[in-house]
Design a protein around this motif. Structure first.
Motif, mmCIF file in Angstrom:
data_model
loop_
_atom_site.group_PDB
_atom_site.id
_atom_site.type_symbol
_atom_site.label_atom_id
_atom_site.label_comp_id
_atom_site.label_asym_id
_atom_site.label_seq_id
_atom_site.Cartn_x
_atom_site.Cartn_y
_atom_site.Cartn_z
ATOM 1 N N PRO A 15 61.151 -32.388 -20.638
ATOM 2 C CA PRO A 15 62.319 -33.157 -19.888
ATOM 3 C C PRO A 15 62.489 -32.364 -18.556
ATOM 4 N N ALA A 16 62.560 -33.413 -17.318
ATOM 5 C CA ALA A 16 63.227 -32.479 -16.349
ATOM 6 C C ALA A 16 63.979 -32.036 -15.829
ATOM 7 N N PRO A 17 64.115 -31.204 -15.326
ATOM 8 C CA PRO A 17 65.918 -30.945 -14.867
ATOM 9 C C PRO A 17 66.296 -31.362 -14.518
ATOM 10 N N PRO A 18 67.973 -31.894 -14.284
ATOM 11 C CA PRO A 18 69.106 -32.367 -13.988
ATOM 12 C C PRO A 18 69.473 -32.658 -12.223
ATOM 13 N N HIS A 19 69.448 -34.502 -12.131
ATOM 14 C CA HIS A 19 69.490 -34.503 -11.330
ATOM 15 C C HIS A 19 70.638 -35.335 -10.919
ATOM 16 N N CYS A 20 71.724 -35.433 -10.549
ATOM 17 C CA CYS A 20 73.020 -36.142 -10.328
ATOM 18 C C CYS A 20 72.703 -38.462 -9.287
ATOM 19 N N THR A 21 73.656 -38.656 -9.514
ATOM 20 C CA THR A 21 73.596 -39.366 -9.293
ATOM 21 C C THR A 21 74.663 -40.040 -8.329
ATOM 22 N N ASP A 22 74.636 -41.000 -7.625
ATOM 23 C CA ASP A 22 75.706 -41.550 -6.828
ATOM 24 C C ASP A 22 76.894 -42.702 -7.793
ATOM 25 N N GLY A 23 76.243 -43.215 -8.140
ATOM 26 C CA GLY A 23 76.940 -44.338 -9.300
ATOM 27 C C GLY A 23 76.292 -44.714 -9.922
ATOM 28 N N ALA A 24 76.906 -45.973 -11.511
ATOM 29 C CA ALA A 24 76.447 -45.379 -12.449
ATOM 30 C C ALA A 24 75.437 -46.898 -12.604
ATOM 31 N N ARG A 25 74.439 -46.434 -12.656
ATOM 32 C CA ARG A 25 72.857 -47.336 -13.237
ATOM 33 C C ARG A 25 72.789 -47.183 -14.738
ATOM 34 N N VAL A 26 72.241 -48.470 -15.166
ATOM 35 C CA VAL A 26 71.330 -48.512 -16.178
ATOM 36 C C VAL A 26 70.231 -48.874 -16.482
ATOM 37 N N GLU A 27 69.412 -48.378 -17.355
ATOM 38 C CA GLU A 27 68.626 -48.898 -17.857
ATOM 39 C C GLU A 27 68.921 -49.188 -19.415
ATOM 40 N N ILE A 28 68.233 -50.393 -19.259
ATOM 41 C CA ILE A 28 67.703 -51.183 -21.041
ATOM 42 C C ILE A 28 66.231 -50.501 -21.414
ATOM 43 N N ILE A 29 66.727 -49.942 -22.707
ATOM 44 C CA ILE A 29 65.730 -49.577 -23.620
ATOM 45 C C ILE A 29 65.868 -50.576 -24.776
ATOM 46 N N THR A 30 64.720 -51.564 -24.726
ATOM 47 C CA THR A 30 63.839 -52.164 -26.112
ATOM 48 C C THR A 30 63.927 -51.948 -27.017
ATOM 49 N N SER A 31 64.272 -52.099 -28.131
ATOM 50 C CA SER A 31 63.783 -51.922 -29.537
ATOM 51 C C SER A 31 62.599 -52.791 -30.088
ATOM 52 N N ARG A 32 61.464 -51.815 -30.931
ATOM 53 C CA ARG A 32 60.295 -52.467 -31.025
ATOM 54 C C ARG A 32 60.636 -52.655 -33.064
ATOM 55 N N GLU A 33 60.040 -53.374 -33.498
ATOM 56 C CA GLU A 33 60.196 -53.681 -35.170
ATOM 57 C C GLU A 33 59.600 -53.027 -35.819
ATOM 58 N N VAL A 34 59.507 -51.969 -36.996
ATOM 59 C CA VAL A 34 59.226 -50.951 -37.339
ATOM 60 C C VAL A 34 59.411 -51.281 -38.881
ATOM 61 N N PRO A 35 58.213 -51.212 -39.964
ATOM 62 C CA PRO A 35 58.758 -51.303 -41.192
ATOM 63 C C PRO A 35 58.553 -50.206 -41.704
ATOM 64 N N LEU A 36 59.812 -50.525 -42.633
ATOM 65 C CA LEU A 36 60.157 -48.742 -43.632
ATOM 66 C C LEU A 36 60.048 -49.383 -45.078
ATOM 67 N N GLY A 37 59.106 -48.394 -45.649
ATOM 68 C CA GLY A 37 59.131 -48.503 -46.609
ATOM 69 C C GLY A 37 57.207 -49.196 -47.588
ATOM 70 N N GLY A 38 57.962 -49.998 -49.028
ATOM 71 C CA GLY A 38 56.312 -50.468 -49.476
ATOM 72 C C GLY A 38 56.310 -51.815 -49.222
ATOM 73 N N PRO A 39 55.494 -52.878 -50.095
ATOM 74 C CA PRO A 39 55.094 -54.314 -49.882
ATOM 75 C C PRO A 39 56.584 -55.049 -49.615
ATOM 76 N N ARG A 40 58.266 -54.901 -49.933
ATOM 77 C CA ARG A 40 59.413 -55.577 -49.779
ATOM 78 C C ARG A 40 59.885 -54.628 -48.286
ATOM 79 N N ALA A 41 59.250 -54.341 -47.599
ATOM 80 C CA ALA A 41 59.265 -53.250 -47.151
ATOM 81 C C ALA A 41 61.338 -53.543 -45.810
ATOM 82 N N MET A 42 61.829 -52.606 -45.668
ATOM 83 C CA MET A 42 63.115 -53.481 -44.585
ATOM 84 C C MET A 42 61.936 -53.098 -43.166
#
Length: 340
Positions: A15-42
């Protein structure tokens, strides 16, 4: 919950050292699908860790799953598996899960009640959705333990937070402090975790700690954060320096989210499979000790899997041939252009 990737990606996070911003900016992190379990994985939707950003405060892992019809998916059935150097945070919206660990803790995870397991130097545990569960829906989160605490004892904490009501919605604050509610659950670095619900058309203006970076995971509803639309399963990131976050439900149905936050984590760590360490050699050692079923991890009693012929424990995947190389976490500043 275990990482069940066949070829888990090793990660060194600086991690980098803290750095303050002047305004509210938003970064979107999209998800990736991952199977969890066996043949009928959720299927779970994973937003942390990934190349775009690997840490939000000490939060290092975010899995979001459901609502899953267990008659189709088979539900959750994760045989005993190890952890080092982290805490697991289990939070459910629907369904229930049995938990057994080598610290001799046996619990049922229920909606609206947080279960936090501290691995310390080593622990193993199992997670299985209960027989009466028809829909399984929730999040599984991990936090990194600081170096000074990562070799400590195993620990288990449970808390059912009281609802905090505000105009247009409510909150359940399971870690840290928000909206005047202080969770009594012990953490090893400054953290925040809360479920938020907003009625249609409601606007919530949250006072937040400017020393924290935050992530807003949308479970359901039409949400915008600081005017930026956040789709379900996406994680919206805001960096340090913000004193308020404005969240709006611009849809016609109730919305639900999970807000996480914390001070930027200032230690270099290595994550691989279910282990958090400080270098490749340490991860290699943890893996071998787990394969040897050493005393480091203890013994989980009480696991009953859904498949009588299934494994009684999860062997570790093979390590990569190449040594782990550092990967730097971005500065704690939202980067709207990084949406992928």
């Amino acid at each position: 919950m275990s990482v069940t990737d066949r070829f888990p990606v090793e990660q060194v996070l600086t991690p980098a050292p803290p750095h303050c911003t002047d305004g509210a900016r938003v970064e979107i992190i999209t998800s990736r699908e991952v199977p969890l379990g066996g043949p009928r994985a959720m299927t779970v939707h994973r937003t942390l860790p990934q190349r775009q950003r690997s840490l939000i405060g000490a939060w290092c892992f975010v899995d979001h799953y459901g609502p899953d019809d267990v008659s189709v998916s088979g539900g959750m059935d994760v045989a005993p598996h190890p952890h080092t150097g982290l805490q697991t945070v289990s939070w459910l919206f629907e369904g229930s899960i049995t938990h057994h660990d080598s610290g001799d803790q046996h619990a049922v995870v229920l909606p609206g009640e947080v279960n936090l397991m501290t691995a310390g130097a080593g622990i193993c545990h199992s997670e299985v959705s209960t027989q009466d569960t028809t829909l399984l829906h929730g999040v599984q989160l991990w936090t990194v333990l600081p170096d000074a605490d990562r070799n400590g004892p195993r620990r288990f904490d449970h808390h059912a937070p009281e609802p905090v009501h505000f105009e247009g919605g409510s909150a359940l604050v399971f870690l840290g402090s928000l909206l005047g509610y202080d969770s009594p659950v012990h953490t090893f670095s400054p953290l925040l975790g809360a479920e938020l619900r907003l009625e249609p058309g409601a606007l919530l203006t949250l006072d937040v700690d400017p020393a924290f970076e935050h992530g807003l995971l949308v479970d359901a509803g039409q949400i915008d954060l600081e005017g930026v639309v956040v789709e379900p399963t996406e994680l919206a990131y805001t960096g340090v320096g913000e004193r308020q976050l404005r969240i709006r439900n611009h849809g016609e149905a109730p919305a639900r989210m999970v807000l996480i936050g914390g001070e930027p984590f200032d230690e270099e760590i290595v994550m691989w499979w279910n282990f958090v360490g400080r270098d490749h050699a340490e991860i290699e050692k943890f893996r071998q000790e787990w394969q040897d079923q050493s005393d480091r991890f203890g013994l989980t009693r009480g696991y009953i899997g859904k498949d009588p012929a299934g494994p009684t424990w999860l062997p570790a995947p093979a390590l990569p041939h190449a040594a782990i190389r550092p990967r730097r976490n971005p500065d704690p500043i939202a980067r709207p252009e990084e949406r992928i």
